[in-house]
Every structure is written in structure tokens, then in C-alpha cells.
Motif scaffolding. Structure first.
Motif, short mmCIF file in Angstrom:
data_model
loop_
_atom_site.label_atom_id
_atom_site.label_comp_id
_atom_site.label_asym_id
_atom_site.label_seq_id
_atom_site.Cartn_x
_atom_site.Cartn_y
_atom_site.Cartn_z
N HIS A 24 -9.62 -2.92 1.54
CA HIS A 24 -9.04 -4.03 0.79
C HIS A 24 -9.99 -5.23 0.79
N ASP A 64 0.65 11.28 5.65
CA ASP A 64 -0.64 10.68 6.00
C ASP A 64 -0.56 10.05 7.38
N GLU A 76 -7.94 3.16 6.91
CA GLU A 76 -9.03 3.26 5.93
C GLU A 76 -8.69 2.52 4.65
N LYS A 77 -7.43 2.63 4.22
CA LYS A 77 -6.98 1.91 3.03
C LYS A 77 -7.07 0.39 3.25
N LEU A 111 1.34 5.35 0.39
CA LEU A 111 0.74 6.54 0.99
C LEU A 111 1.78 7.65 1.07
N LYS A 119 -5.45 7.10 8.23
CA LYS A 119 -5.63 7.02 6.78
C LYS A 119 -5.21 5.64 6.27
N LEU A 120 -4.13 5.10 6.83
CA LEU A 120 -3.69 3.77 6.45
C LEU A 120 -4.75 2.73 6.81
N ILE A 165 0.86 -1.19 0.00
CA ILE A 165 0.00 0.00 0.00
C ILE A 165 0.89 1.23 0.00
#
Length: 310
Positions: free
Chosen positions: A164, A152, A159-160, A148, A156-157, A146
Motif C-alpha cells: 500500500h 489466505d 504483503e498486501k 482477501l 498474505k495480508l 482490503i
């Protein structure tokens, strides 16, 4: 033991400074020193050490901070320019404005420039502002990459990760992250760059227990809900036990959650429980200790030593 130690504070952008700290000072008193020396308001200082925020009430000697330890100091960009007196200014130059450049050791513009040219390629710029994380999902054997921005946040990580395909149906508030090399939980509001994230770091994903159904105080009749406060952390962990359970049951449940969430516990069972300022015996029940529903139980590092009766 030497009570006075030097601690190095690091900010984003390579800025750092050192101050002398007494082991018996609180984190709040250390912030007061920084305010007096570098004029940063205490309310705008935030300490992160080994990925964990340092709370104001903690004494330095109760933390893992040692001589020459490095602490990340998070402050607003406006305050970063006031961290230390600027270096001696270069000789006045005709036709050039005098701009303050605190903490940046730059050569006068008449000397040959060694800085990166303005036409730096987009690829080079992208490499310095982004980070690719190697993420291990709970149900997958392979790591997922991932990308970013370094600025960030951990939130935020998350949310990513929640978006998935391997995490479908898992809410963000159940996701806990830790750097594989650190073994400590990452906090949502902290930027990735403040965890000293390097290129291609490994991140492990853990799932927190589901939240109880709204409006239900207990999930099982007759059980007690107690709040456990592990020492040297800001965790408040809710655990259910039966009144006639022994305290050893609480230790088993706490250690199961620790393996899942990654909060701090001493190795080798080197801790015991405190209830209403009284130490708890693992072979005694919660009823024997007078524990009620909603009570708080704290952990304390060390061992209970009992004197054998003669």
C-alpha cells in the motif's frame, strides 16, 4: 477449584467436539487424548486460542483456558473426516451409492431439499469465501479496506499492506498486526478464517523496531544485549541496556515494545524479572546481578514481597 473442565475444539466448516481436560495436563497430553479418541496424529494438531498458538509444554492451568472454552484445532482436511464417529447411516436406497458423510447431518435425498441450490449466484458465493478487512495504517487517520479470501494467511495480508502507498519502504518483517477487538498479535502462518474473522473486522498495524545491521553485535559500545522471554508467550525480545542501568530501565523498555507489538504482559506491573533462576531487584544494576552480554532474562507473573527488617 474443579480440576476437570470441558473444552470445545472447533475446526473449519463448523465441525466441533468436546473433551474433558484436567487443568494439570500439558497441551501435549491434551493432544494425546485427541489422538486416542479421534485418531488425529499429534504431529498434525495445532491449537489456537484467542488468536494465540498454544505450545505443547504449557500446562492448561497456566493458560487462560476455562470451562467450556473454545479452541481452534487446525488439522489437515484428510483428518477432519475422522474426528468423531459418523451418525447412523440412512436406510439403503436403491440406485444410490453409499457415501460416508461424517459429522454432516443431512436428510435422505428422498426428502425435500433445504440446501442451497447448485445455481447459487456468484455474488453469494463470493460473500461466503472472502472477507473485507478495515486496516488502520500507522501514519493514516482513515482505515483502508482490503479484501482477501478467508483461507489466505496473515502473511498474505501483510504483503498486501506492505504494497500500500502508505507503507512504501517498510519491509514485511517489520509489520505486526492485531485484531482491534483482541489486542493480540496475529501469526503469519495462520489463516484468517482460523481467527474467527467476521465481515469487516478492524485490523491495527504496528511497526517492529528495525533489525540490527548484519555483522554488528552491538549498536553502542559498552552496552549489553539481553534476550527477554515474557511469561506465557513464545516471544524472544532483544533489548540493549548499560551494565550500570537499573533493572527498572529494562521494564520501561519492555513495556514500550509491548505497546508497539502487542505481546502479553500482566496489567498493573504485575510481573518481575528472573535471571539464572534468581529474582531481580528493580533498584539494582545489571552489573550487580551479574548479567552478561547475550544472557536470557525471563518475566514471571506476580510481585516480589520483601520482609522489612526488624
Amino acid at each position: 477449584m474443579d480440576f476437570e473442565i470441558d473444552v470445545i475444539f472447533e475446526l473449519s466448516g463448523g465441525i466441533s467436539f468436546s473433551i474433558e481436560v484436567n487443568r494439570f495436563e500439558t497441551i501435549r497430553e491434551v493432544k494425546d487424548k485427541i489422538q486416542n479418541i479421534h485418531h488425529i496424529p499429534i504431529s498434525q494438531q495445532y491449537f489456537v486460542f484467542n488468536g494465540q498458538p498454544l505450545q505443547d509444554h504449557l500446562y492448561v492451568y497456566t493458560t487462560p483456558i476455562l470451562h467450556r472454552s473454545h479452541i481452534h484445532l487446525l488439522v489437515t482436511a484428510a483428518d477432519a473426516a475422522n474426528l468423531a464417529p459418523p451418525p447412523p447411516p440412512p436406510p439403503p436406497m436403491h440406485g444410490h451409492s453409499s457415501l460416508a458423510q461424517p459429522l454432516l447431518e443431512r436428510q435422505p435425498s428422498t426428502l425435500p431439499s433445504t440446501e442451497m441450490p447448485d445455481n447459487t449466484s456468484l455474488t453469494q458465493r463470493r460473500m461466503t469465501t472472502t472477507v473485507t478487512l478495515s486496516v488502520k495504517m500507522p501514519k493514516s487517520t482513515d482505515r483502508v479496506h482490503i479484501e482477501l479470501d478467508r483461507k489466505d494467511t496473515v502473511g498474505k495480508l501483510k504483503e498486501k499492506i506492505a504494497a500500500h502507498e502508505d507503507m512504501q519502504g517498510v519491509p514485511v518483517n517489520r509489520i505486526a498486526l492485531q485484531l482491534h477487538s483482541m489486542g493480540q498479535e496475529l501469526k503469519d502462518h495462520v489463516a484468517l478464517q482460523d481467527y474467527a474473522v467476521v465481515e469487516n473486522p478492524e485490523i491495527d498495524v504496528f511497526l517492529k523496531p528495525p533489525l540490527p545491521v548484519a555483522g554488528s553485535r552491538r549498536t553502542h559500545p559498552g552496552k549489553l544485549k539481553v534476550k527477554v522471554l515474557p511469561m506465557l508467550t513464545k516471544e524472544r525480545i532483544e533489548i540493549e541496556v548499560f551494565p550500570m542501568d537499573t533493572v527498572s530501565v529494562l521494564k520501561q523498555k519492555l513495556e514500550e515494545l509491548q505497546r508497539m507489538l502487542g505481546f502479553r504482559l500482566p496489567q498493573g506491573n504485575g510481573y518481575f524479572f528472573i535471571h539464572k533462576q534468581q529474582d531481580m531487584h528493580e533498584d539494582k544494576t545489571f552489573h550487580w546481578h551479574g548479567v552478561s552480554d547475550g544472557d536470557t532474562i525471563e518475566t514471571f507473573d506476580g510481585f516480589i514481597i520483601t520482609n522489612p527488617r526488624s
